[in-house]
Design a protein around this motif. Structure first.
Motif, PDB file in Angstrom:
ATOM      1  N   VAL A 731       0.712  -1.283  -0.097  1.00 20.15           N
ATOM      2  CA  VAL A 731      -0.036   0.071   0.053  1.00 20.15           C
ATOM      3  C   VAL A 731       0.946   1.512   0.119  1.00 20.15           C
ATOM      4  O   VAL A 731       1.667   1.689   1.052  1.00 20.15           O
ATOM      5  N   LYS A 732       0.817   2.093  -0.941  1.00 17.26           N
ATOM      6  CA  LYS A 732       1.417   3.355  -1.208  1.00 17.26           C
ATOM      7  C   LYS A 732       0.774   4.488  -0.188  1.00 17.26           C
ATOM      8  O   LYS A 732      -0.367   4.666  -0.171  1.00 17.26           O
ATOM      9  N   ASN A 761       0.589  -8.977   9.224  1.00 19.43           N
ATOM     10  CA  ASN A 761       1.591  -8.361   9.979  1.00 19.43           C
ATOM     11  C   ASN A 761       1.121  -7.053  10.322  1.00 19.43           C
ATOM     12  O   ASN A 761       0.181  -6.213   9.675  1.00 19.43           O
ATOM     13  N   HIS A 762       1.856  -6.398  11.551  1.00 13.93           N
ATOM     14  CA  HIS A 762       1.732  -5.072  11.593  1.00 13.93           C
ATOM     15  C   HIS A 762       3.104  -4.303  11.177  1.00 13.93           C
ATOM     16  O   HIS A 762       4.301  -4.908  11.544  1.00 13.93           O
ATOM     17  N   ALA A 763       2.804  -3.287  10.390  1.00 14.73           N
ATOM     18  CA  ALA A 763       4.153  -2.700   9.935  1.00 14.73           C
ATOM     19  C   ALA A 763       4.068  -1.275  10.706  1.00 14.73           C
ATOM     20  O   ALA A 763       3.072  -0.639  10.513  1.00 14.73           O
ATOM     21  N   GLN A 764       5.545  -0.973  11.364  1.00 13.80           N
ATOM     22  CA  GLN A 764       5.662  -0.064  11.816  1.00 13.80           C
ATOM     23  C   GLN A 764       6.069   1.147  10.867  1.00 13.80           C
ATOM     24  O   GLN A 764       6.907   0.842  10.239  1.00 13.80           O
ATOM     25  N   ALA A 781       3.770   0.298   2.765  1.00 19.05           N
ATOM     26  CA  ALA A 781       3.395  -0.574   3.945  1.00 19.05           C
ATOM     27  C   ALA A 781       3.211  -1.973   3.166  1.00 19.05           C
ATOM     28  O   ALA A 781       2.389  -2.015   2.305  1.00 19.05           O
ATOM     29  N   VAL A 782       4.133  -3.093   3.567  1.00 16.53           N
ATOM     30  CA  VAL A 782       4.080  -4.385   2.859  1.00 16.53           C
ATOM     31  C   VAL A 782       3.299  -5.236   3.904  1.00 16.53           C
ATOM     32  O   VAL A 782       3.803  -5.278   4.956  1.00 16.53           O
ATOM     33  N   MET A 783       2.070  -5.522   3.483  1.00 14.57           N
ATOM     34  CA  MET A 783       1.248  -6.271   4.399  1.00 14.57           C
ATOM     35  C   MET A 783       1.370  -7.744   3.940  1.00 14.57           C
ATOM     36  O   MET A 783       1.136  -8.212   2.730  1.00 14.57           O
ATOM     37  N   LEU A 784       1.837  -8.720   4.827  1.00 20.26           N
ATOM     38  CA  LEU A 784       1.973 -10.068   4.563  1.00 20.26           C
ATOM     39  C   LEU A 784       0.855 -10.683   5.074  1.00 20.26           C
ATOM     40  O   LEU A 784       0.468 -10.778   6.373  1.00 20.26           O
ATOM     41  N   LEU A 785      -0.283 -11.300   4.152  1.00 26.63           N
ATOM     42  CA  LEU A 785      -1.367 -12.052   4.962  1.00 26.63           C
ATOM     43  C   LEU A 785      -1.082 -13.235   5.574  1.00 26.63           C
ATOM     44  O   LEU A 785      -0.067 -13.926   5.211  1.00 26.63           O
TER      45      LEU A 785
END
Length: 831
Positions: A731-732, A761-764, A781-785
C-alpha cells in the motif's frame, strides 16, 4: 472423601434435569458407598439380574419418583441389555475421574477424556481446574483444551501459540526456564512442540527453547524463505509481533544479542557494504557496521551529504535505534559540516557584513560542530567516530575558526568605535526590548539571562520553543560589549545611563552602583519596579509562587548559569557542550513555567558568547607576547584591562570611550582567536574577545499564543487497486507535507483486518521527512497475509492505519481503505 463429594455433586446436578440416572460402575468400586451419598429424594436401585423388575418399578409402580439405577460389573450390549432403551433416554453416568472432569468442564468431545486421562496430575488441583474452566467454551476440542491448559500453567489467559511463545521467550531472555519446566512436569511439552512444528515449521529430535530461538532468528536472517510456499508465514508474522510488542521487545533484544554472539554475526557481515544492509535491522551488529562504514565514508569524503541524510533517516526505524541515535546524529552533523566547509567562502567586505553573515549563516557551523561534539562525547560507543572526529576537529579549527577569525579581524582592526549599523548595541537592550513593553505600566516583561548562551545555542532553543504547542519565538541579535566577559555583559543588560569599570579590577558599576550579584541587580531593577531571581530559585517554586512573584513586579530578570560555570573551570571545560544541552532543557522548562504563571512577554538573552574547540590548542593558538603597560589591572585569556597599555601588533587596543564605557581603563583584545598564556585556567573555552562567536549576542523574544498551533503531519493512503489477489499487499502512503517545528512527525502502524481480527503483520511506520520534494515523502506498507486470511476469501477487508493514544497502550484508527480479498487456489502458492 473428596472423590465421593465430587460424585455426589455431579449426581445432584443430573437429578436437577433427570428423574432417572443410570450409573455404570464396571469395577464396583462405589458399591459400598452408595448409601452414604445422601441424595435427598432419590431411591437407589441396585440391578442384580432383575432388569425387568427395575424397569417395571420405574415406569409403572413409581412413574414420578427419582431413581439412581446402579449397575456394577460388565453390562451386556445391544438387545442383551434390557434397560438399553431407558439408558438411551436418560443417559449413563460413569464415575471414572476422566468422565467426572469432562462433565465438570462442560466439554462433550469424544477425545477430551483422553486428554484428562493423559494429564491426570494437572486435574488433581481443584483451583487449577476452576481457572481452566473459566477459559473454556463448550465447543473446544482436544487441541484447544490442551492449549488452554498450557496457558493456565503459564499463568495467563491467552492460549494462542504466539502468546505461549511470548511468555516462554520472555522467561528465557531472563535466564530462567521455570515455566517451560512446568510444561515438562505436567506432560504438555510434547503438545507444545507439536504445535510449534505444525504452525511455525520448527522441528527437532530434541526441541528446546534455546534451539527454537536460534532457529527462529536463522529463518529471519534468511528472509523466512521456505521450500514449501508459505511454510514459514506464521512464524514470520509472529516474529514481527514478538519484536515490536512492548511486552516482549526487551526480551527479543536480549535474545537477538545472544543469537548474534552464537552465530558470530559480525563476521558474517564483515565484507558487506553499508548500502546493502540498510533494509536489515535484525541484529545490533548491523547498525554498528553501518555506523562504522558511514563514519569512515564521511571522513574520506566518499559519500554525498544527501545520501548520508537518507541513510540516517532510513535507520531511524531500526529496532536498535535508541542505542545509536546519537552516533547517527553525530555523523549527520559531521557530514553537513564538512561538506559545507569544503566550499565555504568566509570573505566579507565590511564589519557590518561580517556581523550580518554570521547571524544569518555562519553561526550554523558552530552549531553543527557543537551538535557533533556533544553526540560524539555522550554516545555509548563512540569508537567508530575517532577518524571522523579528527577530520571534524581539523576542519573546524583550521578551516573555520582560524580562517573566519583572521578575515573578521581585518575589519575589527578598522573600527574606531564599537558600534554597528546592522546590530543594535547590547547596552540598549533594556531601552529597545523591555521598555517598549512596560512603558504603559500595565504590561510586564520577563528577561532570562543565560550566562554564555551563544547565538547558535539560542537558535536551537528557539526551534525547541517553537515545537511546543502555542509558543512562538523570534531570534534577533545585538552587538555585545567589549570586553565580552560576564560582569560587563550583565551590566549592559540592566536599565542604565552609564556603565563602566569601577576601578576595582573587572567589576562594573551601573550609574555608579555596583552591579555584581543578585542583590545589587535587584536594587538597580527596583527603579523600574523589577527584581532579580536566580534560575535555581525559580525552578524550585510552585506555579502559584511563580505567579505571585510575577504579579508583584513589572520587570523580572532571571539569571541562569550553567554553560559559563562549566566552561570557565579547567577541569570541566570539555563538558561545555553537555552543559549547553542541559541549558536548552532548563530554559525550555523555565519558559513553560513562566508562561503557565501568566507571563506573556519573555526574552532570553546572554551576557556574551564563547569560543570553544574540543581539541587541545597548538602553539599557534597562543600569543607569543605578553601585554605591557603602566598598570595591568586584569589579564585574562581573551582581554586585558589597564592604563598606559603599550600598543602591539598582536593586540587590538581600545579606549573606554571607543567602547562606550565610563572608565579610565584601556582595553586590549588578542587578535583573531588567539589566547594569552595563563597558568591555571582552561584554554579550550574562552570569551572576552571580539570574535564573532563572542560578541554576536542572541535576543530571543518568546510569546505564548491562545490557540493550539502544533499538529502531527498528515498521511494519505493511495490504494492502487481495491482487490487483494496474492499473499502480499503493498500500500502506497504519502506524507502530505514536510515536517517542521509546528508540523511534527507521526508514528503509525499498518495492518489488514476483518472486523477486529488481524489477518496480516503489523508494519511500523514513521513519517518524519522534511523534504519539500513530494517524491521524497512516499512510503510503502508491506502487508503479509496470514494463512488465516483464507477464511475471509471473497469478503471485504480493511487496511487500517492506527496511532498510539498518548500516555496509553491503546491504539486508535487514523485512516483506512477497503479491499476485497479475491485469492484463487493458485495464490495459495505465493505465501
Amino acid at each position: 472423601m473428596a472423590e465421593t463429594s465430587a460424585v455426589r455433586s455431579h449426581l445432584e446436578r443430573r437429578f436437577e434435569t433427570h428423574r432417572v440416572v443410570f450409573w455404570h460402575d464396571s469395577e464396583g468400586g462405589y458399591a459400598d458407598g452408595l448409601d452414604s451419598l445422601g441424595l435427598e429424594g432419590v431411591e437407589i436401585l441396585r440391578v442384580a439380574n432383575d432388569e425387568y423388575a427395575v424397569k417395571y418399578r420405574i415406569l409403572h409402580e413409581d412413574p414420578d419418583s427419582k431413581f439412581l439405577v446402579y449397575r456394577s460389573g460388565a453390562v451386556s450390549g445391544g438387545i442383551g441389555n434390557w434397560l438399553l432403551d431407558l439408558e438411551l433416554a436418560y443417559g449413563v453416568f460413569t464415575a471414572d475421574r476422566a468422565s467426572l472432569v469432562q462433565q465438570e468442564l462442560g466439554l462433550a468431545g469424544d477425545d477430551v477424556g483422553e486428554v484428562v486421562q493423559a494429564h491426570e496430575k494437572f486435574f488433581q488441583a481443584a483451583k487449577r481446574v476452576q481457572v481452566l474452566k473459566g477459559l473454556l467454551h463448550a465447543d473446544d476440542d482436544k487441541l484447544v483444551l490442551q492449549a488452554k491448559m498450557v496457558a493456565v500453567l503459564l499463568g495467563q489467559r491467552e492460549h494462542s501459540l504466539l502468546e505461549i511463545t511470548r511468555a516462554l521467550l520472555v522467561e528465557s531472555a531472563g535466564g530462567a526456564d521455570d515455566k517451560y519446566g512446568v510444561l515438562v512436569e505436567y506432560g504438555l511439552d510434547d503438545f507444545h512442540w507439536q504445535g510449534v512444528a505444525s504452525i511455525y515449521g520448527y522441528t527437532s529430535q530434541s526441541p528446546s527453547i534455546d534451539d527454537f530461538v536460534l532457529w527462529m532468528f536463522r529463518q529471519a536472517a534468511a528472509g523466512f524463505t521456505s521450500e514449501r510456499p508459505g511454510g514459514l508465514r506464521n512464524i514470520q508474522l509472529d516474529f514481527a509481533s514478538l519484536r515490536y510488542d512492548v511486552r516482549s521487545q526487551q526480551a527479543m533484544t536480549t535474545l537477538a544479542t545472544r543469537v548474534a554472539r552464537d552465530l558470530d554475526y559480525a563476521s558474517t557481515i564483515e565484507d558487506t557494504g553499508f548500502r546493502d544492509l540498510l533494509d536489515n535491522d535484525l541484529f545490533e551488529e548491523v547498525d554498528q557496521k553501518i555506523i562504522s562504514d558511514l563514519a569512515s565514508a564521511v571522513a574520506d569524503r566518499t559519500v554525498a551529504a544527501r545520501e548520508v541524510t537518507e541513510v540516517i533517516r532510513s535507520r531511524q526505524n531500526s529496532f536498535w535505534i535508541d542505542g545509536y541515535r546519537k552516533l547517527y546524529s553525530a555523523i549527520g552533523s559531521a557530514s553537513e559540516l564538512l561538506n559545507a566547509l569544503s566550499v565555504l567562502d568566509l570573505s566579507m567586505q565590511s564589519f557590518d557584513e561580517g556581523l550580518d553573515r554570521y547571524r544569518n549563516d555562519w553561526f550554523r557551523f558552530d552549531q553543527l560542530y557543537r551538535q557533533f561534539a556533544f553526540a560524539a562525547r555522550t554516545a555509548e560507543h563512540a569508537g567508530p567516530l575517532e577518524g571522523l572526529r579528527a577530520q571534524v576537529e581539523s576542519f573546524y579549527a583550521n578551516k573555520f575558526l582560524y580562517t573566519l577569525g583572521a578575515a573578521w579581524q581585518q575589519h575589527v582592526d578598522g573600527v574606531d568605535r564599537w558600534r554597528s549599523a546592522v546590530l543594535r548595541p547590547q547596552t540598549s537592550f533594556f531601552a529597545d526590548h523591555v521598555k517598549p513593553i512596560t512603558r504603559d505600566g500595565r504590561r510586564k516583561a520577563v528577561v532570562i539571562i543565560s550566562d554564555a548562551l551563544r547565538y547558535e545555542v539560542a537558535d536551537e532553543l528557539g526551534s525547541r520553543i517553537r515545537q511546543e504547542d502555542r509558543f512562538d519565538a523570534t531570534l534577533d541579535a545585538v552587538l555585545g560589549v567589549l570586553p565580552s566577559y560576564t560582569q560587563l555583559g550583565m551590566a549592559a543588560l540592566l536599565p542604565h545611563t552609564t556603565i563602566g569599570h569601577s576601578g576595582k579590577g573587572d567589576r562594573v558599576a551601573v550609574d555608579g552602583q555596583q552591579s555584581a550579584g543578585t542583590d545589587n541587580r535587584s536594587k538597580i531593577l527596583a527603579g523600574v519596579r523589577g527584581t532579580a531571581v536566580p534560575a535555581e530559585d525559580l525552578l524550585g517554586m510552585t506555579r502559584d509562587e511563580i505567579r505571585e512573584l510575577y504579579r508583584q513586579h513589572q520587570v523580572l530578570y532571571i539569571y541562569h548559569n550553567r554553560i559559563d560555570a562549566t566552561g570557565d573551570k579547567q577541569g570541566t571545560e570539555r563538558q561545555v557542550f553537555e552543559a549547553a544541552e542541559k541549558t536548552l532543557e532548563e530554559l525550555v522548562d523555565l519558559v513553560k513555567r513562566l508562561a503557565s504563571a501568566d507571563a506573556t512577554n519573555i526574552f532570553v538573552t546572554a551576557d556574551h558568547g564563547f569560543l570553544f574547540q574540543d581539541s587541545a590548542l597548538d602553539e599557534a593558538g597562543y600569543l607569543s607576547v605578553a601585554p605591557q603597560g603602566d598598570n595591568i589591572a586584569v589579564q585574562a585569556r581573551r582581554y586585558v584591562l589597564g592604563t598606559g597599555l603599550k600598543p602591539d601588533p598582536a593586540f587590538k587596543t581600545f579606549t573606554s570611550a571607543q567602547l562606550g564605557l565610563d572608565s579610565d581603563y584601556e582595553v586590549q583584545i588578542p587578535k583573531s582567536i588567539h589566547r594569552l598564556r595563563l597558568k591555571g585556567s582552561g584554554a579550550r573555552f574562552v570569551h572576552g574577545g571580539a570574535a564573532l562567536q563572542e560578541i554576536v549576542v542572541p535576543v530571543l523574544a518568546i510569546n505564548k499564543k491562545r490557540k493550539s498551533d502544533t499538529r502531527l503531519v498528515n498521511v494519505e493512503i493511495l490504494p492502487e487497486s481495491d482487490k487483494i489477489t496474492t499473499g502480499q499487499l503493498v500500500v502506497k502512503l504519502l506524507q502530505a507535507e514536510p515536517v517542521s517545528e509546528k508540523v511534527q512527525p507521526r508514528a503509525l502502524r499498518a495492518g489488514l483486518y476483518f472486523g477486529e481480527t488481524l489477518i496480516s503483520n503489523h508494519a511500523q511506520l514513521v513519517f518524519n521527512q522534511d523534504s519539500a520534494d513530494r517524491r521524497d515523502r512516499y512510503q510503502s506498507a508491506v502487508m503479509l497475509l496470514s494463512q488465516d486470511a483464507n477464511d475471509y476469501n471473497n469478503r471485504a477487508v480493511e487496511f487500517r492505519l492506527e496511532e498510539l493514544i498518548p500516555n496509553t497502550n491503546q491504539w486508535r484508527v487514523y485512516g483506512k481503505a477497503m479491499y476485497t480479498l479475491k485469492r484463487s487456489f493458485a495464490s495459495d502458492f505465493d505465501f
